[in-house]
Design a protein around this motif. Structure first.
Motif, PDB file in Angstrom:
ATOM      1  N   ALA A  44     110.310  -4.437   6.394  1.00 36.39           N
ATOM      2  CA  ALA A  44     110.640  -5.627   6.131  1.00 36.39           C
ATOM      3  C   ALA A  44     110.270  -6.549   7.312  1.00 36.39           C
ATOM      4  CB  ALA A  44     112.079  -5.587   6.125  1.00 36.39           C
ATOM      5  N   ASN A  45     110.192  -6.196   8.631  1.00 32.14           N
ATOM      6  CA  ASN A  45     109.845  -6.902   9.647  1.00 32.14           C
ATOM      7  C   ASN A  45     108.394  -7.174   9.679  1.00 32.14           C
ATOM      8  OD1 ASN A  45     112.413  -6.900  10.631  1.00 32.14           O
ATOM      9  ND2 ASN A  45     112.227  -5.514  12.259  1.00 32.14           N
ATOM     10  N   ASP A  46     107.588  -6.058   9.165  1.00 27.12           N
ATOM     11  CA  ASP A  46     106.114  -6.404   9.151  1.00 27.12           C
ATOM     12  C   ASP A  46     105.878  -7.407   7.963  1.00 27.12           C
ATOM     13  OD1 ASP A  46     105.571  -4.677  11.223  1.00 27.12           O
ATOM     14  OD2 ASP A  46     104.944  -2.927   9.624  1.00 27.12           O
ATOM     15  N   ARG A  47     106.471  -7.452   6.839  1.00 23.27           N
ATOM     16  CA  ARG A  47     106.471  -8.194   5.890  1.00 23.27           C
ATOM     17  C   ARG A  47     107.042  -9.852   6.193  1.00 23.27           C
ATOM     18  NH1 ARG A  47     108.867  -4.089   2.718  1.00 23.27           N
ATOM     19  NH2 ARG A  47     110.736  -5.214   2.815  1.00 23.27           N
ATOM     20  N   GLU A  48     107.895  -9.784   6.853  1.00 24.24           N
ATOM     21  CA  GLU A  48     108.347 -11.199   7.358  1.00 24.24           C
ATOM     22  C   GLU A  48     107.022 -11.521   8.346  1.00 24.24           C
ATOM     23  OE1 GLU A  48     110.536 -14.541   8.164  1.00 24.24           O
ATOM     24  OE2 GLU A  48     110.230 -13.194   6.398  1.00 24.24           O
ATOM     25  N   ARG A  49     106.677 -10.663   9.198  1.00 22.87           N
ATOM     26  CA  ARG A  49     105.612 -11.035  10.168  1.00 22.87           C
ATOM     27  C   ARG A  49     104.530 -11.628   9.602  1.00 22.87           C
ATOM     28  NH1 ARG A  49     105.318  -6.753  12.788  1.00 22.87           N
ATOM     29  NH2 ARG A  49     107.121  -7.060  13.657  1.00 22.87           N
ATOM     30  N   ASN A  50     103.946 -10.937   8.739  1.00 25.28           N
ATOM     31  CA  ASN A  50     102.702 -11.388   7.754  1.00 25.28           C
ATOM     32  C   ASN A  50     103.211 -12.598   7.065  1.00 25.28           C
ATOM     33  OD1 ASN A  50     101.130  -9.359   8.588  1.00 25.28           O
ATOM     34  ND2 ASN A  50     101.890  -7.836   6.836  1.00 25.28           N
ATOM     35  N   ARG A  51     104.316 -12.961   6.383  1.00 28.71           N
ATOM     36  CA  ARG A  51     104.532 -14.067   5.870  1.00 28.71           C
ATOM     37  C   ARG A  51     104.516 -15.294   7.017  1.00 28.71           C
ATOM     38  NH1 ARG A  51     108.489 -17.588   4.722  1.00 28.71           N
ATOM     39  NH2 ARG A  51     109.878 -16.898   6.379  1.00 28.71           N
ATOM     40  N   MET A  52     105.223 -15.147   7.984  1.00 28.80           N
ATOM     41  CA  MET A  52     104.920 -16.238   8.891  1.00 28.80           C
ATOM     42  C   MET A  52     103.394 -16.633   9.462  1.00 28.80           C
ATOM     43  SD  MET A  52     107.734 -17.554   9.020  1.00 28.80           S
ATOM     44  CE  MET A  52     107.475 -18.706  10.243  1.00 28.80           C
ATOM     45  N   HIS A  53     102.763 -15.423   9.635  1.00 31.69           N
ATOM     46  CA  HIS A  53     101.114 -15.659  10.062  1.00 31.69           C
ATOM     47  C   HIS A  53     100.526 -16.399   8.764  1.00 31.69           C
ATOM     48  CE1 HIS A  53     101.135 -13.605  13.659  1.00 31.69           C
ATOM     49  NE2 HIS A  53     101.622 -12.282  13.195  1.00 31.69           N
ATOM     50  N   HIS A  54     100.889 -16.164   7.627  1.00 32.64           N
ATOM     51  CA  HIS A  54     100.254 -16.941   6.361  1.00 32.64           C
ATOM     52  C   HIS A  54     100.459 -18.268   6.618  1.00 32.64           C
ATOM     53  CE1 HIS A  54      99.134 -12.689   5.229  1.00 32.64           C
ATOM     54  NE2 HIS A  54      97.959 -13.232   4.813  1.00 32.64           N
ATOM     55  N   LEU A  55     102.244 -18.520   6.703  1.00 28.32           N
ATOM     56  CA  LEU A  55     102.592 -19.979   6.446  1.00 28.32           C
ATOM     57  C   LEU A  55     101.908 -20.846   7.837  1.00 28.32           C
ATOM     58  CD1 LEU A  55     104.600 -21.962   5.358  1.00 28.32           C
ATOM     59  CD2 LEU A  55     106.263 -20.899   7.055  1.00 28.32           C
ATOM     60  N   ASN A  56     101.772 -20.051   8.924  1.00 35.80           N
ATOM     61  CA  ASN A  56     101.406 -20.802  10.213  1.00 35.80           C
ATOM     62  C   ASN A  56      99.963 -21.233   9.870  1.00 35.80           C
ATOM     63  OD1 ASN A  56     103.885 -21.037  11.519  1.00 35.80           O
ATOM     64  ND2 ASN A  56     103.409 -19.070  12.541  1.00 35.80           N
ATOM     65  N   SER A  57      98.904 -20.099   9.405  1.00 31.69           N
ATOM     66  CA  SER A  57      97.707 -20.474   9.031  1.00 31.69           C
ATOM     67  C   SER A  57      97.422 -21.524   7.934  1.00 31.69           C
ATOM     68  CB  SER A  57      97.106 -19.020   8.382  1.00 31.69           C
ATOM     69  OG  SER A  57      97.079 -18.149   9.478  1.00 31.69           O
ATOM     70  N   ALA A  58      98.615 -21.342   6.860  1.00 30.21           N
ATOM     71  CA  ALA A  58      98.393 -22.960   5.999  1.00 30.21           C
ATOM     72  C   ALA A  58      98.702 -23.926   6.699  1.00 30.21           C
ATOM     73  CB  ALA A  58      99.207 -22.366   4.920  1.00 30.21           C
ATOM     74  N   LEU A  59      99.442 -24.091   7.500  1.00 30.84           N
ATOM     75  CA  LEU A  59      99.958 -25.422   8.024  1.00 30.84           C
ATOM     76  C   LEU A  59      98.871 -25.783   9.124  1.00 30.84           C
ATOM     77  CD1 LEU A  59     103.575 -24.717   8.941  1.00 30.84           C
ATOM     78  CD2 LEU A  59     102.859 -26.405   7.611  1.00 30.84           C
ATOM     79  N   ASP A  60      98.322 -24.711   9.603  1.00 34.27           N
ATOM     80  CA  ASP A  60      97.200 -24.992  10.715  1.00 34.27           C
ATOM     81  C   ASP A  60      95.971 -25.863   9.696  1.00 34.27           C
ATOM     82  OD1 ASP A  60      98.161 -24.381  12.958  1.00 34.27           O
ATOM     83  OD2 ASP A  60      97.487 -22.166  13.027  1.00 34.27           O
ATOM     84  N   ALA A  61      95.619 -25.116   8.889  1.00 36.01           N
ATOM     85  CA  ALA A  61      94.573 -25.790   7.689  1.00 36.01           C
ATOM     86  C   ALA A  61      95.110 -27.103   7.059  1.00 36.01           C
ATOM     87  CB  ALA A  61      94.650 -24.817   6.801  1.00 36.01           C
ATOM     88  N   LEU A  62      96.338 -27.253   7.036  1.00 31.89           N
ATOM     89  CA  LEU A  62      96.722 -28.798   6.648  1.00 31.89           C
ATOM     90  C   LEU A  62      96.626 -29.659   7.755  1.00 31.89           C
ATOM     91  CD1 LEU A  62      98.188 -30.616   4.394  1.00 31.89           C
ATOM     92  CD2 LEU A  62     100.296 -29.584   5.147  1.00 31.89           C
ATOM     93  N   ARG A  63      96.849 -29.183   9.060  1.00 32.71           N
ATOM     94  CA  ARG A  63      96.869 -30.161  10.003  1.00 32.71           C
ATOM     95  C   ARG A  63      95.431 -30.521  10.453  1.00 32.71           C
ATOM     96  NH1 ARG A  63     100.264 -26.100  12.775  1.00 32.71           N
ATOM     97  NH2 ARG A  63     102.534 -27.007  12.589  1.00 32.71           N
ATOM     98  N   SER A  64      94.577 -29.736  10.126  1.00 29.39           N
ATOM     99  CA  SER A  64      93.144 -30.065  10.167  1.00 29.39           C
ATOM    100  C   SER A  64      92.435 -31.101   9.303  1.00 29.39           C
ATOM    101  CB  SER A  64      92.154 -28.811  10.007  1.00 29.39           C
ATOM    102  OG  SER A  64      92.315 -28.489   9.051  1.00 29.39           O
ATOM    103  N   VAL A  65      93.046 -31.271   8.215  1.00 35.50           N
ATOM    104  CA  VAL A  65      92.782 -32.366   7.313  1.00 35.50           C
ATOM    105  C   VAL A  65      93.722 -33.732   7.314  1.00 35.50           C
ATOM    106  CG1 VAL A  65      91.647 -30.732   5.724  1.00 35.50           C
ATOM    107  CG2 VAL A  65      94.139 -31.637   5.452  1.00 35.50           C
ATOM    108  N   LEU A  66      94.612 -33.827   8.081  1.00 41.10           N
ATOM    109  CA  LEU A  66      95.218 -35.100   8.196  1.00 41.10           C
ATOM    110  C   LEU A  66      94.957 -35.624   9.526  1.00 41.10           C
ATOM    111  CD1 LEU A  66      98.895 -33.478   7.852  1.00 41.10           C
ATOM    112  CD2 LEU A  66      97.687 -34.735   6.042  1.00 41.10           C
ATOM    113  N   PRO A  67      95.035 -37.109   9.180  1.00 39.91           N
ATOM    114  CA  PRO A  67      94.450 -38.029  10.426  1.00 39.91           C
ATOM    115  C   PRO A  67      95.561 -38.151  11.212  1.00 39.91           C
ATOM    116  CG  PRO A  67      94.984 -39.216   8.431  1.00 39.91           C
ATOM    117  CD  PRO A  67      95.117 -37.899   7.846  1.00 39.91           C
ATOM    118  N   THR A  68      95.404 -37.517  12.480  1.00 44.00           N
ATOM    119  CA  THR A  68      96.589 -37.616  13.508  1.00 44.00           C
ATOM    120  C   THR A  68      96.139 -38.319  14.822  1.00 44.00           C
ATOM    121  OG1 THR A  68      95.890 -35.683  14.508  1.00 44.00           O
ATOM    122  CG2 THR A  68      97.645 -35.672  12.754  1.00 44.00           C
ATOM    123  N   PHE A  69      96.760 -39.350  15.402  1.00 42.21           N
ATOM    124  CA  PHE A  69      96.517 -39.758  16.643  1.00 42.21           C
ATOM    125  C   PHE A  69      97.370 -39.583  17.657  1.00 42.21           C
ATOM    126  CE2 PHE A  69      94.919 -42.557  13.087  1.00 42.21           C
ATOM    127  CZ  PHE A  69      93.734 -42.536  13.359  1.00 42.21           C
TER     128      PHE A  69
END
Length: 98
Positions: A44-69
């Motif tokens: 269960a810990n492994d599944r949760e860790r993988n879930r969070m890694h995927h979520l963080n990767s998706a958020l990083d991809a989203l951050r890369s396309v947002l215009p930020t200053f």
């Protein structure tokens, strides 16, 4: 007796011997149960860790396309989601006006 004849053969034999079987098989030892619980928790810990890694990767991809200053400022998770929502809304409004 009628109640005895209604019992399944295995249950009737167990009752005659004075041992009532519960569950499906032999009683498990405490050590085996402890190992199984630990194994389930680790999985269960492994599944949760993988879930969070995927979520963080998706958020990083989203951050890369947002215009930020400024460009070096990293948005938090909630800031990223709110910014993306507002950005999509603003783009939609500009398309409606065009």
């Amino acid at each position: 007796s009628p109640a005895r004849s209604a019992l399944a053969p295995r249950e009737a034999a167990a009752r005659r011997k004075g041992k009532a079987r519960r569950g499906r098989g032999k009683a498990r030892s405490e050590v085996l149960l402890s190992k199984q619980k630990r194994n389930r928790r680790m999985k269960a810990n492994d599944r949760e860790r993988n879930r969070m890694h995927h979520l963080n990767s998706a958020l990083d991809a989203l951050r890369s396309v947002l215009p930020t200053f400024p460009d070096d400022a990293k948005l938090t998770k909630i800031e990223t989601l709110r910014f993306a929502h507002n950005y999509i809304w603003a783009l939609t409004q500009s398309l409606r006006l065009a």
